[in-house]
Design an enzyme around this catalytic site. Structure first.
Site, mmCIF file in Angstrom:
data_model
loop_
_atom_site.group_PDB
_atom_site.id
_atom_site.type_symbol
_atom_site.label_atom_id
_atom_site.label_comp_id
_atom_site.label_asym_id
_atom_site.label_seq_id
_atom_site.Cartn_x
_atom_site.Cartn_y
_atom_site.Cartn_z
ATOM 1 C CG ASP A 63 -1.835 -1.189 1.271
ATOM 2 O OD1 ASP A 63 -2.369 -1.555 0.216
ATOM 3 O OD2 ASP A 63 -2.000 -1.767 2.364
ATOM 4 C CG ASP A 65 -1.340 5.202 2.778
ATOM 5 O OD1 ASP A 65 -2.031 4.658 1.900
ATOM 6 O OD2 ASP A 65 -1.248 4.776 3.941
ATOM 7 C CG ASP A 142 0.849 5.701 14.331
ATOM 8 O OD1 ASP A 142 1.764 6.110 13.590
ATOM 9 O OD2 ASP A 142 0.142 4.724 14.037
#
Length: 460
Positions: A63, A65, A142
């Site tokens: 993935d 992003d 995070d």
């Protein structure tokens, strides 16, 4: 760098192309297409998060992003193949066939709760659509390892929170106060365990220390989200390491409460041995590019809970068949309060459990009936798994392995038919006739209905 949590951004570090080793050939062409289109439209655009982190450690991310200063509506205006999703986090998805490039606008922490950013009484983040700069965006992520930005202008990596050094040292460190960050989103505790297992990272001491005391916050997380997190954790090739970290961090009782209770009371340790072997086998299948199914995975993870519940019901004198079904239903229902296991997985899981007692049977008709069951192969694989920790089923495994390799006629000759059931007149009942059929039961003749107008004798 010290072990203290990062609360404010440090001066940005720009790692030049020659120093970080990320190559464009390892980046999705569609992600590059999005980055160049954003740049040509007058916006900033960076590859961000897990993809940058994985590329730095030599991984192959699936993935990709993108973070940008364009709002979701501005992104949509640039791409016809774009759709906007989310309420808690407003995102743009740019769709290229089966691949989706997720584009998020730079976000910032707001000093005051507004309509665009709000938390509940426990500090859990409910909505977060306050936009800001790239520096703001880096601070609100995070882990430091996930706050790295790859720029296509000069192919450099931008680091605002010390994440580049942490990736080099293979450390997972939270940005900001760990307790506050876990309260904002309790699933971050699971992410810490999953990423540490996946990447071979250690969790920084100040990030690991609060987890056992905050583990119960996972009870307030959406069960569907926990199911998705479990799939990432156990079906990505690092299931055994993830499970061991869940135990070490005190997260297992919060995620699988009844399994944790059963493992704690199993003095022999056989149930834990079996669960770990199941996870080991899952990792091996993924490494060999073989298919895996959540139904079998959850059958193994919840088997200790099922065994414990079944023992309690049988001890109370309930009929064994009733107890088996009731135990399966109870464990599935109780677990659903934590993890939303879809019926397409929970029903096959229960069938795998309920077929286990039938492997001890050697009656001809029942053997052939079990061999033809659509869930036989999964149930037999589960029997083999049980044999790794339960020597009493080793003989059953050997019998059924041979039974699958034999021709039906040869197998039928090996088996004894069921003893004939006698009726009140001493005649053999239907069971005896059915068992004589061997591999397949005989078709019963259909009774014809009496013709209209027939006499009393015909009706009888």
């Amino acid at each position: 760098m010290t072990d203290t949590a990062i609360a404010t951004p440090i001066p940005p570090l720009v790692v030049a192309r020659a120093d970080h080793g990320i190559s464009r050939k390892d980046i999705s062409p569609n992600a590059l297409r999005v980055l160049y289109r954003l740049r040509d439209g007058g916006f900033q655009g960076y590859l961000v998060g897990g993809a940058v982190r994985d590329l730095l450690v030599g991984g192959h991310p699936k993935d990709f992003d993108v973070a940008t200063d364009a709002t979701p509506e501005q992104v949509k205006a640039l791409f016809r193949n774009c759709r906007l999703i989310g309420r808690r986090f407003r995102l743009a998805h740019v769709v290229f066939g089966k691949e989706i490039i997720e584009v998020a606008t730079f976000r910032a922490n707001s000093a005051d709760d507004t309509d665009d950013r709000s938390t509940d009484d426990g500090g859990r983040l409910l909505r977060d659509n306050v936009y800001g700069s790239i520096e703001d965006d880096a601070v609100r992520r995070d882990f430091t390892a996930n706050a790295l930005y790859y720029a296509i202008e000069d192919f450099s990596v931008r680091d605002y929170v010390g994440g580049y050094a942490d990736v080099q040292q293979r450390v997972l460190r939270l940005i900001g106060d760990p307790v506050e960050r876990y309260r904002e989103d309790p699933v971050r505790m699971l992410r810490a365990a999953r990423l540490a297992a996946k990447l071979g990272f250690t969790i920084a001491p100040e990030a690991a220390a609060p987890i056992p005391g905050l583990a119960e916050l996972l009870g307030g997380a959406p069960p569907a989200r926990l199911f998705d997190e479990c799939l990432k954790m156990f079906l990505a090739g690092h299931a055994e390491k993830s499970f061991l970290l869940l135990e070490e961090l005190g997260l297992l009782p919060a995620l699988f409460p009844e399994t944790a209770k059963a493992l704690a009371t199993n003095r022999s340790g056989a149930l834990r041995t079996m669960v770990l072997q199941a996870l080991r086998n899952t990792d091996a299948r993924i490494a060999a590019d073989k298919p895996v199914t959540p139904a079998f995975l959850f059958a193994a993870l919840l088997w200790p809970a099922y065994c414990r519940e079944l023992a309690v019901l049988q001890k109370s004198g309930i009929d064994p068949l009733v107890a088996q079904q009731r135990a399966a239903d109870r464990v599935t229902l109780h677990q659903a309060h934590r993890i939303a296991l879809p019926r397409r997985f929970s029903l096959p899981m229960q069938e795998i459990w309920l077929l286990q007692p039938r492997f001890s049977q050697r009656v001809r008709k029942r053997v052939f009936r079990l061999l033809s069951h659509p869930r036989f192969r999964a149930a037999f694989d589960f029997l083999e798994l049980r044999a790794t920790a339960a020597p009493e089923v080793v003989e059953d495994v050997a019998f059924w392995r041979e039974a699958q390799a034999q021709a039906p006629g040869e197998l039928a000759d090996r088996l004894q038919p069921k003893a004939p059931r006698r009726d009140a007149d001493g005649e053999a009942g239907d069971d005896a006739m059915d068992d004589d059929a061997g591999a397949a039961p005989k078709r019963r003749r259909r009774r014809r209905r009496p013709r209209p107008g027939g006499g009393a004798g015909a009706a009888e």
